[in-house]
Design a protein around this motif. Structure first.
Motif, PDB file in Angstrom:
ATOM      1  N   LEU A   6      -2.922 -17.129  -6.947  1.00  0.00           N
ATOM      2  CA  LEU A   6      -3.096 -16.182  -5.936  1.00  0.00           C
ATOM      3  C   LEU A   6      -1.710 -14.960  -7.177  1.00  0.00           C
ATOM      4  CD1 LEU A   6      -3.107 -14.062  -3.313  1.00  0.00           C
ATOM      5  CD2 LEU A   6      -0.683 -15.545  -3.199  1.00  0.00           C
ATOM      6  N   LEU A   7      -2.447 -13.816  -7.340  1.00  0.00           N
ATOM      7  CA  LEU A   7      -1.814 -12.433  -7.959  1.00  0.00           C
ATOM      8  C   LEU A   7      -1.595 -11.692  -7.026  1.00  0.00           C
ATOM      9  CD1 LEU A   7      -3.330 -12.201 -10.618  1.00  0.00           C
ATOM     10  CD2 LEU A   7      -1.428 -13.031 -10.803  1.00  0.00           C
ATOM     11  N   GLY A   8      -0.558 -11.014  -6.820  1.00  0.00           N
ATOM     12  CA  GLY A   8      -0.676  -9.886  -6.027  1.00  0.00           C
ATOM     13  C   GLY A   8      -0.638  -8.183  -6.920  1.00  0.00           C
ATOM     14  N   ASP A   9      -1.927  -7.043  -6.683  1.00  0.00           N
ATOM     15  CA  ASP A   9      -1.927  -6.271  -7.790  1.00  0.00           C
ATOM     16  C   ASP A   9      -1.758  -5.133  -7.019  1.00  0.00           C
ATOM     17  OD1 ASP A   9      -2.288  -4.623 -10.356  1.00  0.00           O
ATOM     18  OD2 ASP A   9      -4.559  -5.388  -9.958  1.00  0.00           O
ATOM     19  N   PHE A  10      -0.923  -3.810  -7.965  1.00  0.00           N
ATOM     20  CA  PHE A  10      -0.976  -2.630  -7.630  1.00  0.00           C
ATOM     21  C   PHE A  10      -0.960  -1.597  -8.842  1.00  0.00           C
ATOM     22  CE2 PHE A  10       1.752   1.378  -6.673  1.00  0.00           C
ATOM     23  CZ  PHE A  10       0.386   2.198  -5.955  1.00  0.00           C
ATOM     24  N   GLY A  11      -2.397  -1.321  -8.753  1.00  0.00           N
ATOM     25  CA  GLY A  11      -2.476  -0.812 -10.284  1.00  0.00           C
ATOM     26  C   GLY A  11      -2.071   1.084 -10.381  1.00  0.00           C
ATOM     27  N   GLN A  55       5.934   2.332 -11.147  1.00  0.00           N
ATOM     28  CA  GLN A  55       4.252   2.787 -10.018  1.00  0.00           C
ATOM     29  C   GLN A  55       2.949   2.292 -10.215  1.00  0.00           C
ATOM     30  OE1 GLN A  55       3.494   6.535  -9.867  1.00  0.00           O
ATOM     31  NE2 GLN A  55       6.140   6.756  -9.495  1.00  0.00           N
ATOM     32  N   LYS A  56       3.132   0.749 -10.699  1.00  0.00           N
ATOM     33  CA  LYS A  56       2.544  -0.175 -10.707  1.00  0.00           C
ATOM     34  C   LYS A  56       3.059  -1.552 -10.772  1.00  0.00           C
ATOM     35  CE  LYS A  56       1.300  -1.308 -15.712  1.00  0.00           C
ATOM     36  NZ  LYS A  56      -0.035  -1.423 -16.273  1.00  0.00           N
ATOM     37  N   GLU A  57       2.840  -2.637 -10.802  1.00  0.00           N
ATOM     38  CA  GLU A  57       3.009  -3.959  -9.979  1.00  0.00           C
ATOM     39  C   GLU A  57       2.170  -5.309  -9.969  1.00  0.00           C
ATOM     40  OE1 GLU A  57       5.020  -5.718 -10.739  1.00  0.00           O
ATOM     41  OE2 GLU A  57       7.103  -5.838  -8.925  1.00  0.00           O
TER      42      GLU A  57
END
Length: 181
Positions: free
Chosen positions: A160-165, A149-151
């Motif tokens: 660099l960061l990849g963010d899926f809230g 559900q989040k990543e």
């Protein structure tokens, strides 16, 4: 079969899919990879990723048939905080680069894989990884991962960061301090 009898499992069988012919994933909405630095995008030119799970209506996992042309990488070296990942080599001899964030020389991490080899990375294990095709022939792998559900994805060699809230948010790339690119 009588009309009032529930449909049998046999009538609900999925349609098999020949993975190499699945539709490739195109650029993300809006074209390209919003917020991802151009140098990062260039690192996986030559990668063709064919999502398989959507064909079957699967939402708890992601599965991709991925081809890496000579010189292509699966991604920048990265690690996942919330998603498990498993890779199985179908063809070719990719080089796996996997290890901790703070390794002094990433080149020392390289291990050549062969068809039939597999490797997995548990969510939050701290092992950053990627595959690179350093040969003259295509590499083909099956990538399978959990769909959380989040990543949060960390790219240790890059700011660099990849963010899926989570639901209702979109995936975004930022500097490590959270400022957008």
């Amino acid at each position: 079969m009588p009309e009032d009898t529930p449909a049998s499992a046999a009538t609900k069988r999925p349609t098999p899919l020949f993975a190499p012919t699945a539709a490739p994933r195109g650029p993300r909405s809006g074209g390209g990879y919003p917020g991802l630095p151009a140098a990062a995008v260039a690192s996986f030119a030559g990668r063709t990723r064919r999502p398989l799970a959507p064909h079957f209506g699967l939402t708890g996992i992601a599965a991709n048939h991925t081809t890496l042309a000579p010189g292509a990488a699966s991604s920048l070296r990265h690690r996942h905080e919330h998603q498990d990942e498993f890779v199985y080599v179908l063809a070719g001899h990719p080089t796996l680069y996997a290890g901790p964030d703070d390794v002094a020389d990433v080149a020392e991490l390289g291990v050549r894989l062969e068809p039939g080899a597999c490797v997995g990375f548990a969510a939050g294990d701290g092992v950053a990884h990627c595959l690179v095709n350093e040969t003259d022939e295509d590499v083909v792998v099956l990538e399978v991962g959990s769909s959380s559900q989040k990543e949060l994805v960390v790219y240790p060699e890059h700011d660099l960061l990849g963010d899926f809230g989570g639901p209702g948010t979109s995936f975004r790339y930022t500097h490590r301090d959270g400022t957008p690119y």
